[in-house]
Design a protein around this motif. Structure first.
Motif, short mmCIF file in Angstrom:
data_model
loop_
_atom_site.label_atom_id
_atom_site.label_comp_id
_atom_site.label_asym_id
_atom_site.label_seq_id
_atom_site.Cartn_x
_atom_site.Cartn_y
_atom_site.Cartn_z
N PRO A 58 25.46 75.11 28.33
CA PRO A 58 26.51 75.17 27.31
C PRO A 58 26.49 73.95 26.42
O PRO A 58 25.84 72.93 26.73
N PRO A 59 27.20 73.99 25.29
CA PRO A 59 27.30 72.80 24.44
C PRO A 59 27.99 71.67 25.17
O PRO A 59 28.77 71.91 26.11
N SER A 60 27.74 70.45 24.74
CA SER A 60 28.27 69.27 25.42
C SER A 60 29.80 69.30 25.45
O SER A 60 30.44 69.36 24.39
N PRO A 61 30.41 69.21 26.64
CA PRO A 61 31.87 69.15 26.71
C PRO A 61 32.43 67.84 26.17
O PRO A 61 33.63 67.75 25.93
N ARG A 84 31.40 81.67 28.10
CA ARG A 84 30.20 81.97 28.87
C ARG A 84 28.95 81.54 28.12
O ARG A 84 28.90 81.55 26.89
N THR A 85 27.92 81.21 28.88
CA THR A 85 26.65 80.88 28.23
C THR A 85 25.96 82.12 27.68
O THR A 85 25.03 82.00 26.87
N GLU A 86 26.41 83.31 28.06
CA GLU A 86 25.89 84.52 27.43
C GLU A 86 26.25 84.57 25.95
O GLU A 86 25.60 85.26 25.16
N ASN A 87 27.30 83.84 25.57
CA ASN A 87 27.75 83.83 24.18
C ASN A 87 27.48 82.53 23.45
O ASN A 87 27.31 82.55 22.23
N THR A 88 27.45 81.40 24.15
CA THR A 88 27.20 80.11 23.49
C THR A 88 26.36 79.24 24.41
O THR A 88 26.83 78.85 25.50
N ALA A 89 25.13 78.95 24.01
CA ALA A 89 24.23 78.18 24.86
C ALA A 89 23.08 77.60 24.05
O ALA A 89 22.73 78.11 22.98
N HIS A 90 22.49 76.53 24.60
CA HIS A 90 21.25 76.00 24.04
C HIS A 90 20.11 76.96 24.33
O HIS A 90 20.10 77.64 25.36
N ALA A 93 14.98 75.12 22.57
CA ALA A 93 14.07 74.82 21.45
C ALA A 93 14.77 73.98 20.39
O ALA A 93 14.32 73.91 19.25
N GLY A 94 15.88 73.36 20.76
CA GLY A 94 16.58 72.48 19.84
C GLY A 94 17.69 73.14 19.04
O GLY A 94 18.15 72.57 18.05
N ASN A 95 18.14 74.30 19.49
CA ASN A 95 19.22 75.00 18.79
C ASN A 95 20.35 75.35 19.74
O ASN A 95 20.12 75.62 20.93
N LEU A 96 21.57 75.39 19.21
CA LEU A 96 22.67 76.04 19.89
C LEU A 96 22.76 77.45 19.32
O LEU A 96 22.73 77.64 18.11
N VAL A 97 22.88 78.44 20.20
CA VAL A 97 22.91 79.83 19.77
C VAL A 97 24.25 80.44 20.14
O VAL A 97 24.65 80.43 21.31
N ILE A 98 24.96 80.92 19.12
CA ILE A 98 26.19 81.67 19.34
C ILE A 98 25.85 83.15 19.19
O ILE A 98 25.39 83.58 18.13
N LYS A 273 22.01 80.65 14.95
CA LYS A 273 21.29 79.52 15.54
C LYS A 273 21.62 78.25 14.76
O LYS A 273 21.46 78.23 13.53
N VAL A 274 22.06 77.23 15.45
CA VAL A 274 22.45 75.96 14.82
C VAL A 274 21.51 74.87 15.30
O VAL A 274 21.50 74.51 16.48
N ASP A 275 20.72 74.36 14.39
CA ASP A 275 19.76 73.31 14.71
C ASP A 275 20.47 71.99 14.97
O ASP A 275 20.15 71.27 15.91
N TYR A 276 21.45 71.67 14.12
CA TYR A 276 22.21 70.44 14.31
C TYR A 276 23.51 70.51 13.52
O TYR A 276 23.64 71.31 12.59
N VAL A 277 24.44 69.66 13.89
CA VAL A 277 25.60 69.33 13.07
C VAL A 277 25.61 67.81 12.93
O VAL A 277 25.49 67.09 13.93
N ARG A 278 25.75 67.31 11.69
CA ARG A 278 25.74 65.87 11.44
C ARG A 278 26.86 65.49 10.49
O ARG A 278 27.19 66.26 9.58
N VAL A 279 27.43 64.32 10.73
CA VAL A 279 28.46 63.79 9.86
C VAL A 279 28.02 62.42 9.37
O VAL A 279 27.58 61.57 10.18
#
Length: 284
Positions: A58-61, A84-90, A93-98, A273-279
């Motif tokens: 899962p994404p970092s808590p 669930r990781t079925e819906n949101t998970a790495h 390959a460097g992406n978060l997938v929703i 697919k989200v490769d990154y989020v940056r601020v």
């Protein structure tokens, strides 16, 4: 419309704020996979998630919180959002997938994911960007957006909402950026559509960004500015509320007022697919 107090989704946009034909552009440049330098020396990276976790995790808590529920989120959405990781998970390959799925779950016919940085990270001003490959299909509604951190004390839309990117899955060449605030929300938001000729935004990764400064917010696709909002554009008597911290949200909705019902030909699962989020912030 009465919206739920906790985290309304980017709400219904019942009309277009511009003539799409007036916003046709040439194909934006697409960065090479997993690379994108800082936008310029005018910005300094201050927060990021590169989503380099192992496959299936899962994404970092420490950075993200899941929204869980299936009450429609004020927009008549049809999915139940899970943790669930079925819906949101790495994906490893460097992406978060929703992932939006067609499945019966807690009284709903679809599941998906929705995550936010509320209580983990909030910012006032800066360049907020993400590199994303969008899903596609009638009734699919992905979004990359922000809400005011004071939502629990002032409610929506007084907290302010910045929609960095949202689109209708049945119109994969049209991107929308918009603001919601007191007296300019829902179908009366301050926003603009961006029609990209010859490009379907689901076919590749693109960089979606805003540059948020005092009394000005600009929207970008792959480095090309396509919309700017200032207090001078607000309806008479409306207040500019974009001078306080906001948190970041990523989600994929299924159905809802903005996109309409799911099409019979929409294939599931659908993935954002989200490769990154940056601020970034201006150097001090």
């Amino acid at each position: 419309m009465t919206l739920p107090r906790l985290l309304p989704m980017a709400v219904a946009l019942t009309g277009l704020a511009c003539d799409p034909a007036a916003n046709r552009v040439n194909r934006p440049g697409t960065p090479p996979p997993h690379t994108n330098p800082q936008p310029s020396t005018d910005w300094e990276l201050v927060w990021q998630d590169e989503f380099d976790g192992p496959e299936g995790t899962p994404p970092s808590p420490e950075r993200w919180v899941h929204d869980v529920g299936g009450h429609g989120w004020g927009n008549e959405q049809q999915e139940f959002n899970t943790d669930r990781t079925e819906n949101t998970a790495h994906d490893g390959a460097g992406n978060l997938v929703i992932t939006a799925r067609r499945e019966r779950y807690n009284g709903r016919d679809y599941t998906s994911g929705r995550i936010r940085t509320q209580g983990r990270y909030e910012t006032t001003y800066g360049r907020i960007e993400a590199r994303i490959q969008l899903p596609v299909g009638r009734g699919i509604w992905p979004a990359f957006w922000m809400l005011g951190a004071n939502i629990h004390s002032v409610d929506w839309p007084e907290c302010g909402e910045i929609d960095i990117m949202e689109y209708r899955g049945q119109l994969p060449s049209i991107l929308r950026g918009s603001l919601h605030g007191p007296r300019y929300s829902a179908g009366n938001n301050l926003g603009q559509d961006y029609v990209v000729s010859g490009v379907r935004l689901n076919e590749d990764f693109h960089v979606y960004a805003v540059e948020w400064e005092p009394n000005r917010i600009r929207w970008f696709l792959d480095g090309t500015a396509f919309f700017e909002a200032t207090p001078a554009q607000l309806p008479e008597g409306a207040r500019w509320v974009f001078d306080q911290p906001q948190f970041i949200i990523l989600n994929v909705a299924v159905g809802g007022n903005f996109v309409g019902p799911v099409g019979r030909d929409t294939v599931f699962p659908q993935q954002m697919k989200v490769d990154y989020v940056r601020v970034y912030a201006r150097p001090t």
